[in-house]
Scaffold this motif. Sequence first.
Motif, mmCIF file in Angstrom:
data_model
loop_
_atom_site.group_PDB
_atom_site.id
_atom_site.type_symbol
_atom_site.label_atom_id
_atom_site.label_comp_id
_atom_site.label_asym_id
_atom_site.label_seq_id
_atom_site.Cartn_x
_atom_site.Cartn_y
_atom_site.Cartn_z
ATOM 1 N N PHE A 40 80.893 44.234 -33.495
ATOM 2 C CA PHE A 40 79.938 43.196 -33.270
ATOM 3 C C PHE A 40 78.937 42.827 -34.666
ATOM 4 O O PHE A 40 78.899 41.870 -35.202
ATOM 5 C CB PHE A 40 78.840 43.161 -32.001
ATOM 6 N N TYR A 44 79.999 39.806 -37.044
ATOM 7 C CA TYR A 44 79.121 38.669 -36.945
ATOM 8 C C TYR A 44 78.195 38.473 -38.176
ATOM 9 O O TYR A 44 78.180 37.449 -38.690
ATOM 10 C CB TYR A 44 78.350 38.517 -35.790
ATOM 11 N N THR A 48 78.995 35.145 -40.423
ATOM 12 C CA THR A 48 77.832 34.002 -40.807
ATOM 13 C C THR A 48 77.628 33.883 -42.265
ATOM 14 O O THR A 48 77.256 33.001 -42.677
ATOM 15 C CB THR A 48 76.650 34.770 -40.108
ATOM 16 N N TYR A 126 86.213 44.154 -36.692
ATOM 17 C CA TYR A 126 86.457 43.403 -35.449
ATOM 18 C C TYR A 126 87.454 44.215 -34.632
ATOM 19 O O TYR A 126 86.983 44.778 -33.721
ATOM 20 C CB TYR A 126 86.659 42.079 -35.428
ATOM 21 N N THR A 163 77.106 44.828 -27.574
ATOM 22 C CA THR A 163 75.864 44.201 -27.963
ATOM 23 C C THR A 163 74.754 45.151 -27.980
ATOM 24 O O THR A 163 74.042 45.133 -29.160
ATOM 25 C CB THR A 163 75.376 42.967 -26.893
ATOM 26 N N SER A 166 75.094 47.114 -31.332
ATOM 27 C CA SER A 166 74.850 46.411 -32.292
ATOM 28 C C SER A 166 73.328 46.321 -32.648
ATOM 29 O O SER A 166 73.058 45.948 -33.830
ATOM 30 C CB SER A 166 75.432 45.237 -32.271
ATOM 31 N N TRP A 170 70.982 44.993 -36.335
ATOM 32 C CA TRP A 170 70.478 43.736 -36.521
ATOM 33 C C TRP A 170 68.814 44.154 -36.636
ATOM 34 O O TRP A 170 68.150 43.341 -37.848
ATOM 35 C CB TRP A 170 70.470 43.205 -35.324
ATOM 36 N N THR A 190 71.955 29.167 -32.226
ATOM 37 C CA THR A 190 72.402 30.659 -31.875
ATOM 38 C C THR A 190 72.646 30.631 -30.393
ATOM 39 O O THR A 190 73.659 31.493 -29.975
ATOM 40 C CB THR A 190 71.285 31.389 -32.304
ATOM 41 N N SER A 197 80.712 32.000 -28.084
ATOM 42 C CA SER A 197 81.742 33.075 -28.839
ATOM 43 C C SER A 197 81.468 34.173 -28.248
ATOM 44 O O SER A 197 82.233 35.095 -27.998
ATOM 45 C CB SER A 197 81.160 32.828 -30.131
ATOM 46 N N GLY A 198 80.083 34.770 -28.309
ATOM 47 C CA GLY A 198 79.621 36.031 -27.777
ATOM 48 C C GLY A 198 79.978 36.563 -26.379
ATOM 49 O O GLY A 198 80.381 37.651 -26.251
ATOM 50 N N THR A 202 84.426 36.316 -26.305
ATOM 51 C CA THR A 202 84.781 37.742 -26.347
ATOM 52 C C THR A 202 85.018 38.203 -25.044
ATOM 53 O O THR A 202 86.036 39.312 -24.883
ATOM 54 C CB THR A 202 83.422 38.458 -26.944
#
Length: 270
Positions: A40, A44, A48, A126, A163, A166, A170, A190, A197-198, A202
Amino acid sequence: MLAILGVWLVIMGKARLGLDAIKIFFRHWIFWTVAGSVGFGVFYALITFSSVFAPGWVVAATWQTTILATPLVLLAFGRKVPLKALALTVIIFIGVILVNLEQASATGLREVLWGALPVLVAAFAYPFGNQLVWEARKGEKSFVPSIDHPVMDDPFCRVLLLTLGSLPLWVILIAVTTPPPPSAGQVMQTAIVAACSGVIATSLFLYARHHARSTAELAAADCTQSMEVVFSLAGEAILLGHVMPGILGWGGIALTMVGLMLYVTFQSRQ
């Protein structure tokens, strides 16, 4: 994504399952941090970053190299992959090159490299992160913890776990780059990406991957990402008014789509 997933699990009456997922995360926090940060976080972040230098359809077309990356990732995990199928990925790779050549002629080589190279890395990150989760559910690899729990059968819980994993990446990125506070528009955009998407895309993707019983089925599930090019083109043309690709770009997209269709056809016959 965490907020949306939390609300969704409560609405679906799966709050207890969500709490179990959090317990599973802390029980195997090293595994989930690696899987989430790569599958993730790296994915991402690099996608981005690339979007700043290249249009969405170019990023989406270059992303098709993940079909090339998937067999290599499967091989790295000791899974058998038909060698004939690897030959078909050459067609896909040529299509990606054509798309980026057209972009280079329009914007310059530097912008293409900044737009394409991060996507190539993300294309490996991914499937690697997703395959770690698949292997944990199968429980056949000594270097991956065997996690036999109902949370592994729920796609939203798996997204929740990735998530959570990850988050350390971040935090590090924010500390290193020290970005300014996001604008209201960025927060809204966002949120849309996080939901569409997230969470939705997914979760559906991991649901399909979860039901794969062979490397051929795994590769076929990963090939469904090819439609990103079509939707990116349509979205940019309708919503943003971007210029459509030229002859070289269309040729590259066509080769990519043909290669993917041949790939899926070959895999379905195995």
